[in-house]
Enzyme design. Structure first.
Site, PDB file in Angstrom:
ATOM      1  N   HIS A  78     -12.836  -4.660   0.485  1.00  0.00           N
ATOM      2  CA  HIS A  78     -13.734  -3.518   0.234  1.00  0.00           C
ATOM      3  C   HIS A  78     -14.764  -3.838  -0.846  1.00  0.00           C
ATOM      4  O   HIS A  78     -15.642  -3.017  -1.110  1.00  0.00           O
ATOM      5  CB  HIS A  78     -12.939  -2.282  -0.186  1.00  0.00           C
ATOM      6  CG  HIS A  78     -12.009  -1.781   0.869  1.00  0.00           C
ATOM      7  ND1 HIS A  78     -12.429  -1.521   2.162  1.00  0.00           N
ATOM      8  CD2 HIS A  78     -10.678  -1.507   0.844  1.00  0.00           C
ATOM      9  CE1 HIS A  78     -11.387  -1.104   2.876  1.00  0.00           C
ATOM     10  NE2 HIS A  78     -10.321  -1.101   2.105  1.00  0.00           N
ATOM     11  N   ASP A 117      -6.469  -5.818   8.691  1.00  0.00           N
ATOM     12  CA  ASP A 117      -6.042  -4.735   7.815  1.00  0.00           C
ATOM     13  C   ASP A 117      -6.382  -3.418   8.513  1.00  0.00           C
ATOM     14  O   ASP A 117      -7.328  -3.363   9.301  1.00  0.00           O
ATOM     15  CB  ASP A 117      -6.802  -4.856   6.492  1.00  0.00           C
ATOM     16  CG  ASP A 117      -6.333  -3.894   5.416  1.00  0.00           C
ATOM     17  OD1 ASP A 117      -5.508  -4.295   4.596  1.00  0.00           O
ATOM     18  OD2 ASP A 117      -6.805  -2.739   5.404  1.00  0.00           O
ATOM     19  N   HIS A 122      -7.804  -0.908   7.377  1.00  0.00           N
ATOM     20  CA  HIS A 122      -9.087  -0.385   6.918  1.00  0.00           C
ATOM     21  C   HIS A 122     -10.232  -1.329   7.278  1.00  0.00           C
ATOM     22  O   HIS A 122     -10.042  -2.549   7.318  1.00  0.00           O
ATOM     23  CB  HIS A 122      -9.057  -0.181   5.404  1.00  0.00           C
ATOM     24  CG  HIS A 122      -8.011   0.781   4.942  1.00  0.00           C
ATOM     25  ND1 HIS A 122      -6.697   0.397   4.750  1.00  0.00           N
ATOM     26  CD2 HIS A 122      -8.072   2.102   4.653  1.00  0.00           C
ATOM     27  CE1 HIS A 122      -5.995   1.449   4.345  1.00  0.00           C
ATOM     28  NE2 HIS A 122      -6.802   2.497   4.291  1.00  0.00           N
ATOM     29  N   ASP A 144      -0.822  -2.723   6.169  1.00  0.00           N
ATOM     30  CA  ASP A 144      -0.936  -1.255   6.151  1.00  0.00           C
ATOM     31  C   ASP A 144      -1.043  -0.667   7.562  1.00  0.00           C
ATOM     32  O   ASP A 144      -1.218   0.538   7.730  1.00  0.00           O
ATOM     33  CB  ASP A 144      -2.114  -0.788   5.291  1.00  0.00           C
ATOM     34  CG  ASP A 144      -3.394  -1.547   5.560  1.00  0.00           C
ATOM     35  OD1 ASP A 144      -3.420  -2.353   6.518  1.00  0.00           O
ATOM     36  OD2 ASP A 144      -4.377  -1.353   4.820  1.00  0.00           O
TER      37      ASP A 144
END
Length: 347
Positions: A157, A194, A196, A274
């Site tokens: 991120h 991931d 995200h 995740d």
């Protein structure tokens, strides 16, 4: 190219060539990177974020207890220096991390804002900088040995100018820029699995045709970065509640497409856990066995094409993540896709 651009490029090259992060690792060591410094522990404040900040150490403990890894064979990376970080980050961004309130926003733990910045640097940012050193060195090891796993990193991120989502430094972008110069590579594939969206590296490589990004993510969760989505070469959206069978089928299809579209010299695999069923932030329903299969598929993809692969552990917000990652690494060893100190021979 203008003279100022040439000067910038030369300064960047000089920074990378003078870095101490690339060092020779004896063959007695396994290309698995970890340091006790990775783990974040400070007055219990780390418990205010759902991320398990002792995950990295627990993974290694499992591997050692399983008997497939000798503690003495682990590679300890160096801390990324300010000069190293300036390869991607601006001075203004790095200076912003000298304000504890900015770090608190990035790591999503408000009380960090109240701490003296010297403590924040030592207890929060130093562990991150060690992990960045691990990600950067992992590319060198992957080229030499065929694979490398950083038991940390994957701060996808964070971009050159902005951190967020527990990501303070853009280790993936840094790793790739070092590989361009030190490993003479010009084609890199990021496989980001991931839960995200990896908006940081997407923004950093928005106009760089040398990088191909396959991002398989849940569009209904953070970061909702619609601009960055424009820069994904291969977008695979998996909605909340997606089950293991459907997820693995989509991954098989995605890897086939990626292999036909791009011929990389290096794969950077962001292997967040995740996606696990029960993860409070990922919201997907992938079984632990599904994650083991996922990682095997990505390593098999790299192995069949003879492409060096770097794996980063990235996100994962349940205590069970460490065991799942360790089980996956054991499986990779059993399937001869990697070679650990007491594991099987790599093919």
């Amino acid at each position: 190219m203008s003279s100022s651009s040439l000067n910038d490029a030369e300064a960047l090259r000089s920074r990378i060539l003078s870095s101490k992060l690339y060092f020779d690792v004896p063959l007695s060591k396994v290309p698995l990177l970890y340091s006790n410094s990775y783990d974040i522990a400070f007055l219990g404040i780390e418990k205010l974020h759902p991320f398990d900040s002792s995950k990295w150490g627990n993974i290694c403990q499992f591997l050692i207890s399983f008997g497939i890894l000798d503690k003495r064979c682990i590679v300890e990376p160096l801390e990324a220096s300010e000069d190293d970080l300036l390869v991607v980050h601006s001075e203004s961004y790095l200076n912003s991390l000298k304000e504890s309130s900015n770090v608190a926003r990035i790591v999503e733990v408000p009380p960090v804002a109240l701490l003296p910045n010297c403590l924040v640097q030592k207890k929060v940012l130093f562990p991150f900088r060690k992990q960045v050193g691990g990600t950067i060195l992992a590319a060198k090891l992957a080229k030499e040995r065929g694979w490398a796993i950083n038991i940390g990193g994957g701060f996808h991120h964070c971009s050159a100018e902005r951190g967020g989502g527990f990501c303070a430094y853009a280790d993936i972008s840094l790793c790739i820029h070092f590989a361009y110069v030190r490993l003479n590579m010009s084609r890199v594939m990021i496989i980001d699995l991931d839960a995200h969206q990896g908006n940081g590296h997407e923004l950093d490589f928005a106009n760089d045709s040398r990088v191909y990004i396959l991002d398989m993510y849940n569009p209904g969760i953070y970061p909702f970065d619609y601009e960055a989505r424009n820069y994904i070469d291969q977008k695979v959206e998996v909605k909340s509640g997606t089950l293991t069978e459907e997820y693995l089928r989509k991954l098989d299809e995605a890897l086939q497409v990626a292999g036909n579209r791009f011929d990389p010299e290096l794969i950077v695999y962001n292997a967040g856990t995740d996606i696990l069923d029960g993860d409070p932030l990922g919201r997907l329903k992938i079984s632990p066995e599904g994650i083991v299969q996922r990682d095997e598929k990505v390593f098999q993809f790299a192995c069949e094409k003879n492409i060096p692969i770097v794996m980063l552990t990235s996100g994962g917000y349940m205590k069970s993540s460490a065991r799942v990652i360790a089980d996956s690494i054991v499986n990779l060893s059993k399937k001869c896709l990697i070679q650990t100190s007491k594991g099987h021979t790599s093919t």
